[in-house]
Write an enzyme that holds these catalytic residues in place. Structure first.
Site, short mmCIF file in Angstrom:
data_model
loop_
_atom_site.label_atom_id
_atom_site.label_comp_id
_atom_site.label_asym_id
_atom_site.label_seq_id
_atom_site.Cartn_x
_atom_site.Cartn_y
_atom_site.Cartn_z
N HIS A 1 -8.30 8.00 9.44
CA HIS A 1 -8.52 7.88 7.99
C HIS A 1 -9.86 7.20 7.75
O HIS A 1 -10.10 6.12 8.28
CB HIS A 1 -7.42 7.05 7.35
CG HIS A 1 -6.11 7.78 7.27
ND1 HIS A 1 -5.58 8.24 6.11
CD2 HIS A 1 -5.24 8.15 8.24
CE1 HIS A 1 -4.44 8.87 6.35
NE2 HIS A 1 -4.21 8.82 7.64
N TYR B 1 -9.52 -4.52 6.24
CA TYR B 1 -8.53 -3.47 6.50
C TYR B 1 -8.75 -2.83 7.86
O TYR B 1 -7.82 -2.56 8.62
CB TYR B 1 -8.60 -2.41 5.39
CG TYR B 1 -7.37 -1.51 5.34
CD1 TYR B 1 -6.23 -1.90 4.65
CD2 TYR B 1 -7.35 -0.30 6.03
CE1 TYR B 1 -5.10 -1.10 4.63
CE2 TYR B 1 -6.22 0.50 6.02
CZ TYR B 1 -5.10 0.10 5.31
OH TYR B 1 -3.97 0.89 5.30
N TYR C 1 -2.07 3.16 -2.18
CA TYR C 1 -1.42 1.90 -2.57
C TYR C 1 -1.50 1.84 -4.09
O TYR C 1 -2.60 1.85 -4.64
CB TYR C 1 -2.17 0.70 -2.00
CG TYR C 1 -2.12 0.53 -0.50
CD1 TYR C 1 -3.00 1.20 0.34
CD2 TYR C 1 -1.22 -0.37 0.08
CE1 TYR C 1 -2.98 1.01 1.71
CE2 TYR C 1 -1.20 -0.57 1.46
CZ TYR C 1 -2.07 0.13 2.27
OH TYR C 1 -2.04 -0.07 3.62
N PRO D 1 3.74 -6.50 4.91
CA PRO D 1 3.10 -5.31 5.48
C PRO D 1 2.01 -4.68 4.63
O PRO D 1 1.34 -3.74 5.07
CB PRO D 1 4.27 -4.32 5.66
CG PRO D 1 5.36 -4.83 4.81
CD PRO D 1 5.17 -6.29 4.63
N LYS E 1 -1.27 -5.42 8.91
CA LYS E 1 -1.90 -6.29 9.91
C LYS E 1 -0.97 -6.71 11.05
O LYS E 1 -1.44 -7.17 12.10
CB LYS E 1 -2.43 -7.57 9.24
CG LYS E 1 -3.67 -7.34 8.40
CD LYS E 1 -4.90 -7.22 9.27
CE LYS E 1 -6.02 -6.46 8.62
NZ LYS E 1 -6.03 -5.02 8.85
#
Ligand code: RFL
Ligand code: PHB
Length: 393
Positions: free
Chosen positions: A72, A387, A203, A295, A299
């Site tokens: 991604h 991220y 998200y 979550p 991580k």
């Protein structure tokens, strides 16, 4: 039996450690309370940071991940019914994350370890740690749960045994401090047999709260919604779940979510937790045994691997150069990264969830945070760097 490093747990922390130690010629044995099937089938994390992807390849374990994982180059944030692409690759000099499920990682790690002649003893019971403040620590356990008593005599014990294992508890209470935050919401997660609805993770913080759209394979998708952590899954019919997903992922541009049969559903609570220090005598704790993140930042698994990378280097320095320094500083080195991941996971969680204990003022601040990611490159870069995985310092 005798080995250099006795490892409790065959999750990501324990298995990566066994592979990393083998690479530098240090012997290790893993004991695991669950069966191999159970370990290989439990659905958990999905996102691997860029350096974990490289490490899998370096260890010769990356072949299936490269074939079946999804690379991604960004993630999508959604609020006010609008989507915003965060260009992680562009903001981090080309780094990408891979969505490759944790249980697939574990299958590769277990198969690799066994084919290298490594030992993993599954289905053990009664794990007890002894002598960590002496030069001769040991782990006692029972084969097949309640069978014959066995002992691993070792130089060092590693508690890679998750949040509920005995590792952390073996550090005397007076020698450890625990920091914790429990969130007033949980995640309801489902697996559905359906084609992908969107090319990257979404998200969203929308009416009724958070939702996440992730993937497992071209025809199996993983979705989560924020819910009451004390709720019973039987209150959530498939229709109710899909209704909530449609509301929370809704946009005004004609996009629609692809539905399919729900294969699995469950509710998990969300917490942040850190135990300091992560070592005592000849015991070292790693991964979820030492810290938990909600979550939302993806991580947990990555932090577990980071801990054991530090530990493997420290053990190598000890066995090869007889240098104690890195081992003594294991906890301090790990905790620097741990607290940054705790901060990022807390930031993503508070920004993306509806919290009834917060004021409307605080909710507005979270939307300002989201809008900053859209409008400020510095904000977007900070999110992207965290991220994809911060550099080791
Ligand atoms: P684990 O995976 O819990 O493994 C510990 C192992 O130790 C065994 N054990 C024992 N063995 C012998 N004797 C005993 N007395 C024992 N007690 C326990 C256990 O059976 C187990 O097999 O810990 P580890 O290795 O530290 O790995 C941590 C990760 O599993 C965890 O942080 C992640 O799954 C968290 N997580 C995510 N992390 C990510 O990096 N990216 C994600 O996208 C992500 N998504 C998630 C997640 C966790 C989730 N749940 C279910 C909490 C999504 C979810 C829903
Ligand atoms: C998952 O695919 O399970 C997943 C992805 C991203 C997260 C958490 C879980 O932040």
């Amino acid at each position: 039996m005798r080995t250099q490093v006795g490892i409790i747990g065959a999750g990501p922390a324990g298995l990566f450690l066994a592979h990393l130690l083998r690479r530098v010629g240090i012997s290790a044995v893993n004991i695991e309370s669950r069966s191999r099937d159970d370990v290989e089938e439990t659905v958990r994390a999905g996102v691997l940071e860029h350096w974990v992807v490289e490490l899998m390849q370096e260890l010769g374990l990356g072949e299936r991940m490269l074939r079946e994982g999804h690379f991604h180059d960004g993630i999508t944030l959604q609020w006010n019914r609008e989507r915003h692409h965060v260009d992680i690759q562009g903001l981090t000099d080309g780094k990408r994350v891979v969505v490759y499920p944790q249980h697939e990682v574990l299958k590769d790690l277990i198969a690799g370890r066994l084919s290298d002649g490594g030992e993993i003893i599954f289905g053990v019971g009664g794990t007890t740690i002894r002598g960590i403040d002496t030069a001769r620590p040991a782990i006692d356990f029972r084969r097949d749960g309640t069978g014959a008593l066995d002992t691993i005599d070792c130089d060092y014990v590693v508690g890679a045994d998750g949040f509920h294992g005995p590792g952390r508890q073996a550090i005397p209470a007076k020698n450890r401090t625990e920091y914790q935050k429990i969130y007033p919401f949980g995640w309801l997660g489902i697996l559905t047999r359906a084609p992908r609805s969107w090319h990257e993770l979404i998200y969203t913080n929308q009416q009724d709260g958070f939702a996440l759209l992730s993937t497992r394979s071209p025809d199996v998708q993983r979705l989560y919604i924020q819910c009451d952590p004390g709720d019973d899954i039987s209150n959530w019919s498939d229709d109710r779940i899909w209704g909530q997903f449609h509301t929370r992922f809704g946009t005004d541009d004609g996009w629609s979510l692809t539905e399919g049969p729900i294969l699995q559903k469950g509710i998990i609570p969300l917490r942040s937790f850190v135990c300091e220090p992560m070592q005592y005598g000849r015991l070292f704790i790693a991964g979820d045994a030492a810290h938990i993140v909600p979550p939302t930042g993806a991580k947990g698994l990555n932090l577990a691997v980071a801990d054991v990378l530090v530990l493997s280097r420290a053990l190598d320095a000890k066995y090869r150069g007889n240098s104690q320094d890195l081992l003594d500083r294991y906890s301090a080195i790990c905790l620097r990264r741990v607290w940054k991941a705790e901060r990022f996971s807390w930031y993503m969680t508070t920004m993306l969830h509806r919290n009834e204990l917060e004021t409307d003022f605080e909710q507005r601040i979270h939307f300002a945070d989201l809008d900053l990611v859209r409008s400020s490159q510095a904000s977007a870069r900070s999110l992207a760097e965290n991220y994809v995985g911060l550099p080791f310092d």
